[in-house]
Design a protein around this motif. Structure first.
Motif, PDB file in Angstrom:
ATOM      1  N   ALA A 254       0.827  -1.173  -0.052  1.00 42.46           N
ATOM      2  CA  ALA A 254       0.000   0.031  -0.095  1.00 42.46           C
ATOM      3  C   ALA A 254       0.911   1.113  -0.109  1.00 42.46           C
ATOM      4  CB  ALA A 254      -0.786  -0.061   1.245  1.00 42.46           C
ATOM      5  N   ARG A 255       1.888   1.357   0.660  1.00 38.53           N
ATOM      6  CA  ARG A 255       2.802   2.478   0.892  1.00 38.53           C
ATOM      7  C   ARG A 255       3.511   2.377  -0.434  1.00 38.53           C
ATOM      8  NH1 ARG A 255       6.407   2.418   5.964  1.00 38.53           N
ATOM      9  NH2 ARG A 255       6.860   4.401   5.040  1.00 38.53           N
ATOM     10  N   LEU A 256       4.131   1.681  -1.102  1.00 40.23           N
ATOM     11  CA  LEU A 256       4.645   1.464  -2.215  1.00 40.23           C
ATOM     12  C   LEU A 256       3.657   2.048  -3.335  1.00 40.23           C
ATOM     13  CD1 LEU A 256       6.447  -1.925  -2.293  1.00 40.23           C
ATOM     14  CD2 LEU A 256       7.524   0.397  -2.308  1.00 40.23           C
ATOM     15  N   ALA A 257       2.504   1.635  -3.528  1.00 37.10           N
ATOM     16  CA  ALA A 257       1.515   2.179  -4.340  1.00 37.10           C
ATOM     17  C   ALA A 257       1.405   3.598  -4.041  1.00 37.10           C
ATOM     18  CB  ALA A 257       0.122   1.416  -4.376  1.00 37.10           C
ATOM     19  N   ALA A 258       1.406   4.411  -2.949  1.00 40.59           N
ATOM     20  CA  ALA A 258       0.974   5.683  -2.777  1.00 40.59           C
ATOM     21  C   ALA A 258       2.467   6.406  -3.373  1.00 40.59           C
ATOM     22  CB  ALA A 258       1.018   5.913  -1.359  1.00 40.59           C
ATOM     23  N   VAL A 259       3.532   5.733  -3.020  1.00 40.54           N
ATOM     24  CA  VAL A 259       4.888   6.362  -3.749  1.00 40.54           C
ATOM     25  C   VAL A 259       4.839   6.583  -5.113  1.00 40.54           C
ATOM     26  CG1 VAL A 259       7.340   6.250  -4.157  1.00 40.54           C
ATOM     27  CG2 VAL A 259       6.154   5.813  -1.859  1.00 40.54           C
ATOM     28  N   ARG A 260       4.464   5.197  -5.933  1.00 39.10           N
ATOM     29  CA  ARG A 260       4.289   5.120  -7.263  1.00 39.10           C
ATOM     30  C   ARG A 260       3.201   6.264  -7.956  1.00 39.10           C
ATOM     31  NH1 ARG A 260       2.381  -0.395  -9.687  1.00 39.10           N
ATOM     32  NH2 ARG A 260       0.444   0.231  -8.686  1.00 39.10           N
ATOM     33  N   ASP A 261       2.172   6.183  -7.018  1.00 43.53           N
ATOM     34  CA  ASP A 261       1.186   7.273  -7.514  1.00 43.53           C
ATOM     35  C   ASP A 261       1.521   8.698  -7.533  1.00 43.53           C
ATOM     36  OD1 ASP A 261      -0.499   5.014  -7.791  1.00 43.53           O
ATOM     37  OD2 ASP A 261      -1.713   5.449  -5.989  1.00 43.53           O
ATOM     38  N   GLY A 262       2.500   8.999  -6.966  1.00 41.43           N
ATOM     39  CA  GLY A 262       3.033  10.482  -6.955  1.00 41.43           C
ATOM     40  C   GLY A 262       4.094  10.402  -7.832  1.00 41.43           C
ATOM     41  N   LEU A 263       4.372   9.525  -8.735  1.00 43.41           N
ATOM     42  CA  LEU A 263       5.571  10.000  -9.531  1.00 43.41           C
ATOM     43  C   LEU A 263       5.321  10.111 -10.901  1.00 43.41           C
ATOM     44  CD1 LEU A 263       7.510   6.756  -8.650  1.00 43.41           C
ATOM     45  CD2 LEU A 263       8.248   9.057  -7.692  1.00 43.41           C
ATOM     46  N   GLY A 264       3.873  10.377 -11.417  1.00 39.14           N
ATOM     47  CA  GLY A 264       3.688  10.449 -12.545  1.00 39.14           C
ATOM     48  C   GLY A 264       3.674   9.632 -13.696  1.00 39.14           C
ATOM     49  N   PRO A 265       3.190   9.995 -14.693  1.00 40.63           N
ATOM     50  CA  PRO A 265       2.980   8.912 -16.018  1.00 40.63           C
ATOM     51  C   PRO A 265       4.197   7.992 -16.065  1.00 40.63           C
ATOM     52  CG  PRO A 265       2.124  11.108 -16.705  1.00 40.63           C
ATOM     53  CD  PRO A 265       3.017  11.282 -15.327  1.00 40.63           C
ATOM     54  N   ALA A 266       5.381   8.484 -15.961  1.00 37.75           N
ATOM     55  CA  ALA A 266       6.641   7.672 -16.359  1.00 37.75           C
ATOM     56  C   ALA A 266       6.606   6.539 -15.301  1.00 37.75           C
ATOM     57  CB  ALA A 266       7.907   8.354 -16.103  1.00 37.75           C
ATOM     58  N   ALA A 267       5.906   6.379 -14.301  1.00 46.90           N
ATOM     59  CA  ALA A 267       6.083   5.075 -13.034  1.00 46.90           C
ATOM     60  C   ALA A 267       4.816   4.589 -13.150  1.00 46.90           C
ATOM     61  CB  ALA A 267       6.409   5.771 -11.802  1.00 46.90           C
ATOM     62  N   THR A 268       3.629   4.802 -14.046  1.00 43.17           N
ATOM     63  CA  THR A 268       2.461   4.217 -14.007  1.00 43.17           C
ATOM     64  C   THR A 268       2.644   2.606 -14.011  1.00 43.17           C
ATOM     65  OG1 THR A 268       1.451   6.181 -14.925  1.00 43.17           O
ATOM     66  CG2 THR A 268      -0.035   3.923 -14.950  1.00 43.17           C
ATOM     67  N   ASP A 269       3.362   2.009 -14.841  1.00 41.03           N
ATOM     68  CA  ASP A 269       3.247   0.483 -14.730  1.00 41.03           C
ATOM     69  C   ASP A 269       4.329  -0.065 -14.164  1.00 41.03           C
ATOM     70  OD1 ASP A 269       1.247   0.877 -16.435  1.00 41.03           O
ATOM     71  OD2 ASP A 269       2.542   1.143 -18.214  1.00 41.03           O
ATOM     72  N   TRP A 270       5.149   0.398 -13.228  1.00 45.99           N
ATOM     73  CA  TRP A 270       6.235   0.014 -12.385  1.00 45.99           C
ATOM     74  C   TRP A 270       5.611  -0.902 -11.411  1.00 45.99           C
ATOM     75  CZ3 TRP A 270       9.775   4.464 -10.458  1.00 45.99           C
ATOM     76  CH2 TRP A 270      10.588   5.084 -11.669  1.00 45.99           C
ATOM     77  N   PRO A 271       6.182  -2.066 -11.482  1.00 48.48           N
ATOM     78  CA  PRO A 271       5.874  -3.375 -10.450  1.00 48.48           C
ATOM     79  C   PRO A 271       6.089  -2.790  -8.897  1.00 48.48           C
ATOM     80  CG  PRO A 271       6.861  -4.233 -12.458  1.00 48.48           C
ATOM     81  CD  PRO A 271       7.029  -2.839 -12.523  1.00 48.48           C
ATOM     82  N   LEU A 272       5.289  -3.596  -8.276  1.00 46.24           N
ATOM     83  CA  LEU A 272       5.592  -3.231  -6.650  1.00 46.24           C
ATOM     84  C   LEU A 272       5.669  -4.584  -6.197  1.00 46.24           C
ATOM     85  CD1 LEU A 272       2.368  -0.995  -5.775  1.00 46.24           C
ATOM     86  CD2 LEU A 272       4.834  -0.261  -6.632  1.00 46.24           C
ATOM     87  N   LEU A 273       7.084  -4.650  -5.394  1.00 45.89           N
ATOM     88  CA  LEU A 273       7.478  -6.067  -4.900  1.00 45.89           C
ATOM     89  C   LEU A 273       7.484  -5.955  -3.381  1.00 45.89           C
ATOM     90  CD1 LEU A 273      10.398  -6.685  -7.426  1.00 45.89           C
ATOM     91  CD2 LEU A 273       8.024  -7.240  -7.665  1.00 45.89           C
ATOM     92  N   GLU A 274       6.820  -6.775  -2.880  1.00 44.78           N
ATOM     93  CA  GLU A 274       7.002  -6.924  -1.205  1.00 44.78           C
ATOM     94  C   GLU A 274       8.265  -7.547  -0.876  1.00 44.78           C
ATOM     95  OE1 GLU A 274       3.315  -7.174   1.074  1.00 44.78           O
ATOM     96  OE2 GLU A 274       2.330  -7.700  -0.579  1.00 44.78           O
ATOM     97  N   ALA A 275       9.035  -7.022  -0.177  1.00 40.58           N
ATOM     98  CA  ALA A 275      10.468  -7.554   0.370  1.00 40.58           C
ATOM     99  C   ALA A 275      10.727  -6.952   1.623  1.00 40.58           C
ATOM    100  CB  ALA A 275      11.506  -7.408  -0.608  1.00 40.58           C
TER     101      ALA A 275
END
Length: 407
Positions: free
Chosen positions: A44-65
Motif C-alpha cells: 500500500a505504501r509502495l503504491a502511494a509512492v508510485r502514484d506520486g511519481l507521474g505517468p513515467a512510473a504508472t506501470d512500475w511493478p511493486l514488490l513486497e520484500a
C-alpha cells in the motif's frame, strides 16, 4: 551467470525519505523502456509512492520484500538485474540483501558509510561476488562519490599527461550547505555501539587500511584528528566529519586497482576554516565538537540526550531546504613528476538528500543501462572502480561539476 531478468532495476526501500527521492529521480531520468520496480515491506505504501511519481512510473511493478525475510530478498534478487538499496543502517539491515544479490549474480548499489559493514562484506562476499559476477557497489551517495570520483579524475588526468603517480592528495570541503540525515546518525550510533565493548572492532575503525583487504597502503596516512595550519593554503584546517569513512573507501579503490594511484599516494580530507586567529578558533571548536559528539553517542547515559536533538531515521528537510543546499570540494595533488592538479566536484542541492538521491539513482542507472561500459568484474567494489567515467558522464549530464585543472 545470465543477466537476463524480468526487471532492469529495483529500488529497495522506496517508501523511506531518501528512497522516495531516488524514486522521483528515476522517474524523471531513466530512459524510456527501462524496466523499474519499487520494493519494500508495504504494498500500500509502495503504491502511494508510485502514484506520486507521474505517468513515467504508472506501470512500475511493486514488490513486497523485507530485510528480515531472506526468501523475499532472494526472490527480489532473482527477478532484477540491479538492486538499489536505501535501507540502512546497513549493518543491521543490509547483509541478507547483499548475500541474495551475490548468490543471484545481481548488481547492487547502496548509500553506506559504515566501515564495519563494508569490512564484513569484503571478508565474506568479495570472492563469492567475483565468482558470480555480482558488482556490489557500496557508498554511492555523498558518502563517498565526490571523494572517490575526484581522485579517479586526478589519476586519469595524470595518466593522460604522462605525469606518473599521485603523491600527497588532500580533499578540502569548500562549500557544504545542508543537513545531516537521520539515517546517517542512526548508522553512526549503531557502529559506535558495536565498537564500544569490542577492542577488535575499535582497531578496525582506527585502521586507515580497514577496507584495503591486506593491500599495501602508503605510510604516513594518519587520520586528521586535530586542527593544523595548512602550509599549502595558509588556512587552518579542521577534521572533516566524513573523512573516517571516505579516506578508507578511496584507499579501497586504489587497492582494487592494484595500487594504480602510485607508490607514494597518500590521501586525507579536511575542512578549511580560514586564516589567522579566527580560523584557528573555528577549527578548534569544530574538532572539539566532533570529539564530544562521538564520546556522547558512545556513552549510554548521554546518548539519549543527544538523540533528542538529532534527526531520526526517516526524517528529512523540506523541499525548499533540499533545493537550496549545495556542496563543493577541491581535491589537490602533486604527481610524482612534480605536476600540481586540482579536481573540483560540486552540485546544487542538499548533499545528504537531493544530491545523494541523484548520485545513487545515476549509479543504479549506470549499472542497469550502461552496464557493459562498467567494470566487467564482480566483487565488493567502489563507485570509481565499478563505474568510473560512466558515472562521471551521467552526473555531468545532471548538472554536477566534475573537472580537473592544472595549477
Amino acid at each position: 551467470m545470465s543477466r537476463e531478468r524480468e526487471l532492469d532495476l529495483t529500488l529497495f526501500g522506496a517508501t523511506g525519505f531518501v528512497g522516495r527521492l531516488v524514486a522521483e529521480h528515476l522517474a524523471g531520468a531513466a530512459p524510456g523502456g527501462t524496466r523499474i520496480a519499487l520494493a519494500g515491506r508495504s504494498r500500500a505504501r509502495l503504491a502511494a509512492v508510485r502514484d506520486g511519481l507521474g505517468p513515467a512510473a504508472t506501470d512500475w511493478p511493486l514488490l513486497e520484500a523485507n530485510s528480515a525475510d531472506p526468501e523475499s530478498l532472494r526472490e527480489l534478487a532473482r527477478r532484477t538485474r540491479v538492486v538499489v538499496s536505501t535501507v540502512g543502517p546497513y549493518q543491521r539491515h543490509g547483509l541478507p540483501l547483499v548475500e541474495a544479490c551475490v548468490a543471484a549474480g545481481t548488481d547492487y548499489a547502496d548509500l553506506t558509510g559504515e566501515v564495519l559493514f563494508v569490512r564484513e562484506l569484503i571478508e565474506r562476499w568479495h570472492e563469492p561476488a567475483r565468482a558470480s559476477g555480482a558488482r556490489i557497489v557500496v557508498s554511492c551517495g555523498f558518502d563517498s562519490v565526490p571523494s572517490d570520483l575526484a581522485v579517479h579524475l586526478l589519476h586519469r588526468r595524470a595518466t593522460a599527461d604522462g605525469a606518473s603517480g599521485l603523491t600527497d592528495t588532500t580533499l578540502r570541503v569548500r562549500r557544504l550547505s545542508g543537513g545531516i540525515s537521520g539515517g546517517t546518525i542512526d548508522s553512526m550510533r549503531l557502529q559506535l555501539a558495536r565498537a564500544r565493548d569490542d577492542a577488535a572492532l575499535r582497531r578496525v575503525l582506527a585502521d586507515p587500511a580497514a577496507l584495503s583487504a591486506g593491500a599495501r597502503v602508503a605510510s604516513g596516512q594518519p587520520d586528521v584528528h586535530v586542527p593544523f595550519l595548512d602550509a599549502a593554503t595558509g588556512e587552518w584546517d579542521a577534521p572533516f566529519v566524513m573523512a573516517g569513512y571516505n579516506t578508507r573507501l578511496v584507499r579501497r579503490s586504489d587497492a582494487l586497482l592494484g595500487g594504480a594511484y602510485g607508490e607514494r599516494f597518500r590521501y586525507r580530507e579536511v575542512l578549511p576554516t580560514g586564516r589567522g586567529l579566527g580560523g584557528r578558533a573555528r577549527a578548534t571548536a569544530i574538532a572539539a565538537g566532533m570529539g564530544a559528539l562521538v564520546v556522547g553517542m558512545a556513552t549510554p547515559g548521554v546518548r539519549s540526550l543527544i538523540d533528542r536533538a538529532l534527526p531520526s531515521p526517516g526524517d528529512g528537510p523540506s523541499e525548499e531546504r533540499r533545493r537550496s543546499g549545495s556542496f563543493a570540494i577541491e581535491t589537490t595533488t602533486r604527481t610524482e613528476g612534480g605536476r600540481r592538479l586540482t579536481a573540483t566536484v560540486a552540485a546544487q542541492g542538499d548533499p545528504g538528500y537531493a544530491a545523494t538521491s541523484v548520485m545513487l539513482g545515476e549509479a543504479g542507472l549506470a549499472l542497469a543501462v550502461d552496464g557493459e561500459r562498467c567494470s566487467a568484474e564482480g566483487g565488493i567494489l567502489t563507485p570509481a572502480v565499478a563505474m568510473g567515467d560512466v558515472l562521471v558522464e551521467r552526473l555531468r549530464a545532471q548538472g554536477f561539476t566534475l573537472e580537473v585543472r592544472a595549477a
